[in-house]
Scaffold this motif. Structure first.
Motif, PDB file in Angstrom:
ATOM      1  N   LEU A 125     -13.830  20.314 -10.079  1.00  0.00           N
ATOM      2  CA  LEU A 125     -13.923  18.799 -10.777  1.00  0.00           C
ATOM      3  C   LEU A 125     -14.717  18.822 -11.957  1.00  0.00           C
ATOM      4  O   LEU A 125     -14.610  18.602 -13.106  1.00  0.00           O
ATOM      5  CB  LEU A 125     -14.888  17.651 -10.305  1.00  0.00           C
ATOM      6  CG  LEU A 125     -13.529  17.459  -8.704  1.00  0.00           C
ATOM      7  CD1 LEU A 125     -14.399  16.165  -7.972  1.00  0.00           C
ATOM      8  CD2 LEU A 125     -12.117  17.265  -9.101  1.00  0.00           C
ATOM      9  N   ILE A 172      -9.021  19.525   4.538  1.00  0.00           N
ATOM     10  CA  ILE A 172     -10.304  19.194   3.046  1.00  0.00           C
ATOM     11  C   ILE A 172     -11.017  18.966   3.339  1.00  0.00           C
ATOM     12  O   ILE A 172     -11.532  18.152   4.215  1.00  0.00           O
ATOM     13  CB  ILE A 172      -8.927  18.268   2.292  1.00  0.00           C
ATOM     14  CG1 ILE A 172      -7.842  18.456   1.844  1.00  0.00           C
ATOM     15  CG2 ILE A 172      -9.239  18.208   0.989  1.00  0.00           C
ATOM     16  CD1 ILE A 172      -6.736  18.102   1.399  1.00  0.00           C
ATOM     17  N   GLY A 173     -12.249  19.495   2.376  1.00  0.00           N
ATOM     18  CA  GLY A 173     -12.958  19.036   1.840  1.00  0.00           C
ATOM     19  C   GLY A 173     -14.758  18.794   1.016  1.00  0.00           C
ATOM     20  O   GLY A 173     -13.857  19.687   0.328  1.00  0.00           O
ATOM     21  N   ARG A 174     -15.301  17.980   1.107  1.00  0.00           N
ATOM     22  CA  ARG A 174     -16.093  18.576  -0.083  1.00  0.00           C
ATOM     23  C   ARG A 174     -17.039  19.850   0.343  1.00  0.00           C
ATOM     24  O   ARG A 174     -18.262  19.601   1.155  1.00  0.00           O
ATOM     25  CB  ARG A 174     -17.095  16.985   0.103  1.00  0.00           C
ATOM     26  CG  ARG A 174     -16.017  16.109  -0.103  1.00  0.00           C
ATOM     27  CD  ARG A 174     -15.400  14.742  -1.226  1.00  0.00           C
ATOM     28  NE  ARG A 174     -16.461  14.690  -1.638  1.00  0.00           N
ATOM     29  CZ  ARG A 174     -17.227  12.687  -2.182  1.00  0.00           C
ATOM     30  NH1 ARG A 174     -16.140  12.742  -1.072  1.00  0.00           N
ATOM     31  NH2 ARG A 174     -17.602  12.340  -2.419  1.00  0.00           N
ATOM     32  N   LEU A 234     -14.595  20.966  -4.564  1.00  0.00           N
ATOM     33  CA  LEU A 234     -13.706  20.416  -3.719  1.00  0.00           C
ATOM     34  C   LEU A 234     -12.718  22.241  -2.437  1.00  0.00           C
ATOM     35  O   LEU A 234     -12.734  22.401  -3.607  1.00  0.00           O
ATOM     36  CB  LEU A 234     -13.086  19.409  -4.072  1.00  0.00           C
ATOM     37  CG  LEU A 234     -12.933  18.791  -4.725  1.00  0.00           C
ATOM     38  CD1 LEU A 234     -12.016  17.469  -4.662  1.00  0.00           C
ATOM     39  CD2 LEU A 234     -14.014  17.735  -3.700  1.00  0.00           C
ATOM     40  N   MET A 257       0.757  -1.082  -0.108  1.00  0.00           N
ATOM     41  CA  MET A 257      -0.158   0.274   0.182  1.00  0.00           C
ATOM     42  C   MET A 257       0.899   1.350   0.359  1.00  0.00           C
ATOM     43  O   MET A 257       1.221   2.169   0.926  1.00  0.00           O
ATOM     44  CB  MET A 257      -0.819  -0.256   1.230  1.00  0.00           C
ATOM     45  CG  MET A 257      -1.912  -1.016   1.248  1.00  0.00           C
ATOM     46  SD  MET A 257      -3.633  -0.444  -0.227  1.00  0.00           S
ATOM     47  CE  MET A 257      -3.221  -2.300  -0.852  1.00  0.00           C
ATOM     48  N   ASN A 258       1.464   1.208  -1.344  1.00  0.00           N
ATOM     49  CA  ASN A 258       2.271   3.050  -0.985  1.00  0.00           C
ATOM     50  C   ASN A 258       1.329   4.451  -1.869  1.00  0.00           C
ATOM     51  O   ASN A 258       0.595   5.437  -0.881  1.00  0.00           O
ATOM     52  CB  ASN A 258       3.538   2.669  -1.477  1.00  0.00           C
ATOM     53  CG  ASN A 258       2.818   1.305  -2.948  1.00  0.00           C
ATOM     54  OD1 ASN A 258       2.264   1.613  -3.452  1.00  0.00           O
ATOM     55  ND2 ASN A 258       4.197   0.291  -3.287  1.00  0.00           N
ATOM     56  N   ALA A 259       0.588   3.581  -2.737  1.00  0.00           N
ATOM     57  CA  ALA A 259       0.354   5.227  -3.322  1.00  0.00           C
ATOM     58  C   ALA A 259      -0.992   5.251  -2.810  1.00  0.00           C
ATOM     59  O   ALA A 259      -2.300   4.610  -2.967  1.00  0.00           O
ATOM     60  CB  ALA A 259       0.093   5.618  -4.529  1.00  0.00           C
ATOM     61  N   LYS A 260      -1.339   6.003  -1.464  1.00  0.00           N
ATOM     62  CA  LYS A 260      -2.745   6.019  -1.058  1.00  0.00           C
ATOM     63  C   LYS A 260      -3.584   6.682  -1.655  1.00  0.00           C
ATOM     64  O   LYS A 260      -3.286   7.968  -2.734  1.00  0.00           O
ATOM     65  CB  LYS A 260      -2.330   6.403   0.341  1.00  0.00           C
ATOM     66  CG  LYS A 260      -1.298   6.292   1.718  1.00  0.00           C
ATOM     67  CD  LYS A 260      -2.531   4.526   1.787  1.00  0.00           C
ATOM     68  CE  LYS A 260      -1.708   4.390   3.062  1.00  0.00           C
ATOM     69  NZ  LYS A 260      -0.784   2.868   2.982  1.00  0.00           N
ATOM     70  N   ILE A 261      -4.653   6.424  -1.640  1.00  0.00           N
ATOM     71  CA  ILE A 261      -5.810   7.607  -2.459  1.00  0.00           C
ATOM     72  C   ILE A 261      -5.600   8.705  -1.939  1.00  0.00           C
ATOM     73  O   ILE A 261      -6.590   9.691  -2.807  1.00  0.00           O
ATOM     74  CB  ILE A 261      -7.107   7.079  -1.892  1.00  0.00           C
ATOM     75  CG1 ILE A 261      -8.101   6.738  -2.956  1.00  0.00           C
ATOM     76  CG2 ILE A 261      -7.682   6.719  -0.666  1.00  0.00           C
ATOM     77  CD1 ILE A 261      -9.957   6.441  -3.357  1.00  0.00           C
ATOM     78  N   ILE A 262      -5.547   9.029  -0.709  1.00  0.00           N
ATOM     79  CA  ILE A 262      -5.346  10.243  -0.138  1.00  0.00           C
ATOM     80  C   ILE A 262      -4.638  11.427  -1.097  1.00  0.00           C
ATOM     81  O   ILE A 262      -4.848  12.368  -1.536  1.00  0.00           O
ATOM     82  CB  ILE A 262      -5.978  10.081   1.043  1.00  0.00           C
ATOM     83  CG1 ILE A 262      -5.295  11.591   1.351  1.00  0.00           C
ATOM     84  CG2 ILE A 262      -3.844  10.713   1.273  1.00  0.00           C
ATOM     85  CD1 ILE A 262      -7.366  12.377   2.288  1.00  0.00           C
ATOM     86  N   LEU A 305      -4.247  10.922  -4.718  1.00  0.00           N
ATOM     87  CA  LEU A 305      -4.309  10.883  -5.455  1.00  0.00           C
ATOM     88  C   LEU A 305      -5.639  11.987  -4.958  1.00  0.00           C
ATOM     89  O   LEU A 305      -6.469  12.571  -6.233  1.00  0.00           O
ATOM     90  CB  LEU A 305      -4.726   9.503  -6.132  1.00  0.00           C
ATOM     91  CG  LEU A 305      -3.457   9.188  -6.732  1.00  0.00           C
ATOM     92  CD1 LEU A 305      -3.812   7.316  -6.485  1.00  0.00           C
ATOM     93  CD2 LEU A 305      -3.620   9.643  -7.971  1.00  0.00           C
ATOM     94  N   ALA A 306      -7.029  12.002  -4.213  1.00  0.00           N
ATOM     95  CA  ALA A 306      -8.022  11.981  -4.390  1.00  0.00           C
ATOM     96  C   ALA A 306      -7.003  14.180  -4.077  1.00  0.00           C
ATOM     97  O   ALA A 306      -8.610  15.051  -4.507  1.00  0.00           O
ATOM     98  CB  ALA A 306      -8.500  12.481  -2.354  1.00  0.00           C
ATOM     99  N   LEU A 307      -5.873  14.436  -3.662  1.00  0.00           N
ATOM    100  CA  LEU A 307      -5.774  16.019  -4.427  1.00  0.00           C
ATOM    101  C   LEU A 307      -5.176  16.251  -5.639  1.00  0.00           C
ATOM    102  O   LEU A 307      -5.396  17.352  -5.958  1.00  0.00           O
ATOM    103  CB  LEU A 307      -4.299  16.214  -2.821  1.00  0.00           C
ATOM    104  CG  LEU A 307      -5.395  16.152  -1.621  1.00  0.00           C
ATOM    105  CD1 LEU A 307      -3.967  15.869  -0.891  1.00  0.00           C
ATOM    106  CD2 LEU A 307      -5.808  16.748  -1.505  1.00  0.00           C
TER     107      LEU A 307
END
Lengths: 776, 344
Positions: free
Chosen positions: B81, B113-115, B94, B1-6, B8-10
């Motif tokens: 987005l 960070i938030g939606r 975002l 698990m290296n590339a965390k979704i978080i 990429l989320a940014l």
């Protein structure tokens, strides 16, 4: 026949090895991906106190009150566990998906149906998502918004993950969301430890199957060579150079090994395929997460399978080729010569066995770590296996000396002469049986201890958790007169002897006196603890801190005498018990929120409804002891489903080894049996004696396997377990299991010898006569 | 698990991991700024959801009673987005908040960070309120209140506007490249600010002046621009100056500046009038960045040295950059803020 023996032996050994490897690798990979998927258990969580889903408004209100929390929703669709997360607020170390490059995060967030899972999972969900092969099977991740839509639960959240670092300022939880309860992060290691124990089992079996496999390969090659000696003799006599001959044989063997290896890996795949559902069930029971029921052909294990086949062959062939190269040109391939040679080899073997057994004894006395423990296991098993022919030979010689009658003497002598040819198969049987005895003793001991431990720890009929101190007071007040006794459960984590320890303040009651088994104690330990001058510690603390009963330890500057040590299985950390009064004095602010309630079984439901209706305790906060016990035992039993299957398999392979050895020997033995036939024994009689011989040898082996197995069990329980988990398990004996095992071993040997015996009984007299006419 | 979704989320902020340079991406479907804008307040204080990016960016130079200097930052970024508002989880808006307090030795940073669409973060124009989680900036643009907190610091500030809004470039149409990329850009540089900083050593009462930038666009940078060096300088004589360099991959830079006279009248300067030259660089906890600059606006006789109060004002956020208070010496003296992006 020879070819078949060699191929089958090699293939089976490879199959066993690669099968176990496959299961082990697959289980580990599945577990790893299951564990790696979502680390939410590692964080504190906010959960609903009233079984109602958390509303989106509550989540936003908490965020706006300074709570760094992240919502999670979870549900089942078509057997798939769908987990919805909010990636922007999830703690950064909470990483569900190893996203491929180019993942469209915008699509993920905007809810355009980005779902992550394995191919099968996505198919089950009937969505076009992104394939994430390293996710656990039947688990899919998606954005919380998508998950809410797919689960038809708009605006609902199941739990909130609390980030470890919270801002300086935030409103109190009860002001923002009074219906939420903060649940502390799971220590995590409990499950981890169980996992470790499971993998340790598999690893131990991998080791054993390896050993058994090597013995079988060795036996198969050895016998093949013995059979070929006449051919070799003839060829060399005809002028074929030794080097060329050895080279050719080596090439031929390697080709066969490769073929056998491929067959073996394929067979191993089948074995693993059959075992894996059991493993999946076990892991499912342990983690509640489903595990791949299908097998992936991982290069690591099929390569290792082939390597075992080739390596085992090389190992066995080296010895045989070396012998071949030293053999006098015209040395006859006579069984007696073989036995004589074996006699010389036996000395070396005996010496080696003695060294290994001594090493075992030394390690038993000194072994500390896991590696030393495994080294000891290996030394014990190999030493015993090598020693087996010598012991058997001695026993047979003894019997031969005391035998009366011609037939008896001939039988014993003949058995003894056959020993070298059979010894490898018998070693395999010894190892298989010892493993069986050892592992079943360990497992059953483990189970008995575990059941006892559950009885001890879950002695109250009902466990109740209060939301706050106020509710805790209400519980005590409301049901005090309805039940036998209420036992508050309260604890703090404090260093004892510099080791972090969970210290429980316990209301001393007969419940504890009656149910807790102390591994070691002074007189009247519970009364001393109640007086506030004494402390009970768990075995982990006892071992780690090197404490002794009677020693004094300091708890927050209060000196306490250790009056007892209790077993605390499955717990990774130190634990201690002090009296309630002392606890309250030392930690007045803690206050119990959990209570054990002693009440007659029949009244449990009545008390539950009182607590639910009058005090407002949600059902989820009340647990019936019977339910936990049943669940725990179920999980436990599943853990060992696979162990049992492997036990049976190992035994079956050993039986096959005996069959092969006997079949090979049968051909060679005709010249020896012919005189016996010639002097008046019937073929049927000879056949019967063959069966009796095999059964006898199996029985003798079994008799030796029993103490070996018990030693193995002891090593696993007292050395390996202590090293791996920090606690020693008491060892129990299960005579009936052993008797049954004896039965199996004898039966296996009898079945294995039946075919050769029948063949012998049906050998045409002409064949027997030919022996006398052939010039040998 | 290296590339965390978080991570990429940014990417909306990091624009596919190219940092600020990614702001030069194409603006498909999003609105584009047009010259000679007319603003409509208070509506334009609120969000413009059909533009890709937007920010409410406040920096302040503060002083404690004992004369100690502090810098303060409160920023809310909006990143879309898709050019629509939406509601619920599917809303494509975002939000990212950055808060910081800088002393001469320490730099405290926090990020949220938030939606949009669920109420966790957003901006409303009337009554004006900008928030993410418990951070908030609200008021009527005359008197405002602002708060933020991190794990090791927090602040509560009251602000009072002492002058008019300032429009950069062509009445608020700020050109960012020779190719014509532009944004809408106005400021309120006249806030008096006072309040309490909560720091590990205790609470500190501070007063000072704050500068608020409002900017929105869909494609503010040209594809060959790699980052910017932005200066907001308040001179002791009452004049103020905003100047920036947009660094280009060929080593040249596109510059722009606004001179704000003490009476509030503004003069916009085109490319080349404003010059800034790095004199000294410092290795920070992130990249090595220039922390002493020579800034010049010859038309106004400005030739001053701008020095960082704390050279390590590195913002270790999802998109890292440098943002901190500066001192001005030379032809003019005073205080200000410096922002540097795109350094690696």
């Amino acid at each position: 026949m020879q070819l078949f023996t060699l191929l089958a032996g090699l293939a089976l050994a490879t199959a066993l090895w690669s099968g176990v490897q496959a299961v082990n690798t697959e289980a580990r990979a599945s577990y790893d991906s299951a564990a790696a998927t979502l680390g939410e258990a590692g964080y504190d969580q906010l959960v609903s106190g009233d079984d109602q889903p958390i509303s989106l408004e509550t989540y936003v209100a908490l965020r706006r009150a300074g709570w760094l929390v992240s919502p999670v929703i979870e549900g089942q669709i078509n057997g798939v566990r769908l987990i919805g997360i909010e990636p922007l607020t999830a703690p950064s170390s909470l990483g569900p998906v190893n996203l491929a490059d180019g993942a469209d995060i915008g699509a993920f967030l905007s809810g355009r149906g980005q779902v992550y899972g394995t191919v099968e999972t996505l198919a089950a969900l009937d969505v076009t998502g992104s394939v994430a092969p390293d996710l656990a099977p039947n688990v899919a991740y998606t954005d919380i918004g998508v998950a809410q839509r797919m689960l038809d639960r708009a605006g609902e959240v199941d739990l909130l993950i609390v980030a470890p670092d919270q801002p300086l300022r935030q409103l109190a939880l009860r002001e923002v969301a009074p219906n939420l309860i903060r649940r502390a992060a799971a220590a995590g290691s409990d499950v981890g430890k169980l996992t470790d124990s499971f993998h340790l089992n598999l690893t131990a079996f991998g080791l054993l199957s390896f050993a058994v496999g090597i013995f079988i390969v060795n036996g198969a090659i050895g016998l093949a060579f013995e059979q070929r000696r006449p051919v070799v003799r003839t060829l060399r006599a005809l002028g074929v150079p030794l080097g060329a001959l050895i080279g050719l044989i080596a090439v031929e063997l390697m080709l066969m090994a490769l073929l056998a290896g491929i067959i073996g890996v394929a067979l191993g795949y089948v074995i693993a395929g059959m075992l894996l559902p059991g493993v999946a069930a076990t892991l499912n029971g342990l983690y509640g997460a489903s595990v791949a029921g299908t097998l992936q052909l991982r290069p690591s294990w099929w390569i290792s399978g082939l390597a075992i086949a080739l390596g085992g062959t090389a190992l066995a062939a080296t010895g045989a080729l070396w012998q071949l190269s030293r053999m006098p040109l015209l040395a006859a391939a006579q069984p007696r010569a073989m036995a004589m040679a074996a006699g010389r080899r036996a000395k070396v073997q005996g010496g080696l066995a003695a060294i290994l057994i001594i090493a075992t004894l030394i390690l038993a006395a000194t072994a500390q770590g896991l590696i030393a423990g495994f080294a000891m296991l290996a030394a014990l098993l190999i030493g015993a296996a090598l020693g087996l022919p010598i012991i058997l030979s001695a026993v047979l010689a003894f019997c031969a000396n005391r035998a009366r009658g011609v037939v008896g003497q001939w039988f014993w002598a003949d058995t003894r002469q056959q020993l070298p040819g059979l010894s490898l198969a018998l070693m395999a049987l010894l190892l298989a049986m010892a493993a069986n005895v050892g592992v079943s003793t360990m497992v059953s001991s483990f189970r008995l201890t575990f059941v006892g431990f559950l009885d001890q720890r879950l002695s109250s009929e009902l466990y109740v958790t209060a939301a706050d101190a106020n509710q805790a007071a209400q519980i005590t007040e409301r049901i005090a007169s309805e039940v036998d006794v209420i036992l508050p459960i309260q604890s703090v984590t404090m260093p004892i002897a510099s080791i972090p320890t969970e210290v429980f303040g316990t209301r001393i009651h007969d419940t504890y006196r009656d149910t807790w088994v102390l591994l070691d104690s002074l007189d009247l330990p519970w009364d001393q603890v109640a007086s506030g001058e004494a402390i009970l510690i768990n075995e982990q603390l006892f071992r780690r801190a090197g404490l002794n009963v009677g020693d004094q330890v300091m708890l927050d500057a209060v000196p306490l005498t250790i009056v007892g040590v209790y077993g605390d299985y499955g717990n990774p950390i130190g634990q201690a018990v002090i009296g309630e009064d002392l606890f309250v004095k030392l930690y007045p602010d803690v206050g119990p929120l959990r209570f054990g309630v002693r009440v007659p079984e029949a009244d449990v439901n009545r008390v539950r409804s009182i607590l639910r209706d009058d005090v407002g305790i949600p059902d989820a906060q009340m647990i019936n002891q019977a339910g936990i016990k049943a669940f725990s035992l179920d999980v436990f039993d599943r853990t060992f489903v696979v162990t049992t299957a492997l036990n049976v398999l190992t035994l079956a392979v050993a039986a096959f080894a005996i069959l092969m050895s006997l079949l090979t020997l049968a051909t060679m033995r005709v010249p020896q049996l012919s005189p016996a036939w010639a002097v008046g024994m019937t073929r049927a009689e000879l056949g019967r004696l063959e069966v009796i011989r095999a059964v006898l040898l199996a029985l003798l082996t079994a008799v030796i396997a029993l103490p070996l197995g018990l030693a193995l069990a002891w090593a696993l329980l007292a050395v390996v377990n202590v090293a791996a988990f920090g606690w020693q398990l008491p060892m129990y004996l299960f005579p009936w299991d052993y008797v049954r095992l004896f039965g199996f071993a004898v039966l296996a040997a009898a079945i294995a010898s039946l075919w050769p015996a029948i063949r012998l009984a049906r050998t045409p007299p002409a064949g027997l006569l030919k022996v006398f006419s052939n010039e040998r | 698990m290296n590339a965390k979704i978080i991570v990429l989320a940014l990417t909306p902020f990091a624009a596919n991991a190219q940092g600020f340079a990614g702001l030069g991406g194409a603006a498909d479907g999003f609105g584009l700024p047009t010259p000679a804008p007319t603003f409509d307040f208070p509506t334009d204080h609120g969000p413009h959801d059909n533009y890709r990016i937007e920010w409410w960016y406040l920096t302040a130079n503060l002083q404690a009673d004992d004369g100690t200097d502090y810098g303060l930052q409160w920023t809310l970024f909006r990143s879309a987005l898709a050019p629509e508002t939406g509601s619920g989880w599917t809303a494509p808006q975002l939000w990212m908040g950055h808060a910081a307090v800088t002393t001469s030795t320490d730099h405290y940073v926090s990020e949220r960070i938030g939606r949009g669409g669920i109420g966790q973060a957003g901006v409303t124009a009337a009554p004006f309120s900008a928030w993410i989680d418990d951070w908030q900036f609200s008021g009527d643009w005359q008197t405002m209140a602002m708060t933020a907190s991190g794990t090791d610091f927090a602040y509560d500030m009251d602000l009072n506007a002492q002058g008019p809004l300032i429009f950069h470039g062509d009445d608020g149409y700020s050109v960012k490249s020779a190719g014509g990329q532009a944004s809408y850009y106005y400021s309120q540089p006249y806030f008096d600010i006072a309040g309490t900083l909560t720091l590990p050593d205790g609470d500190v009462a501070v007063t000072g002046s704050a500068w608020l930038d409002r900017e929105w666009s869909s494609q503010p940078l040209a594809a060959d621009q790699t980052g910017w060096d932005w200066f907001s300088l308040s001179f002791d004589d009452g004049a103020k100056m905003m100047g920036f360099l947009l660094r280009q991959s060929d080593g040249t830079a596109y510059s722009s500046a606004t001179w704000i006279a003490a009476d509030g009248t503004t003069t916009a300067y085109p490319d080349g009038a404003f010059r800034a030259e790095a004199l000294e660089t410092s290795a920070t906890s992130g990249a090595t960045v220039p922390t002493t600059w020579r800034v010049q606006l010859p038309d106004r006789g400005v030739d001053a040295t701008v020095t960082a109060v704390n050279s390590d004002a590195w913002m270790q956020t999802s998109v890292p950059y440098w943002e901190g208070p500066v001192r001005i010496e030379g032809s003019h003296t005073g205080r200000g803020y410096l922002e540097m992006t795109g350094y690696e």
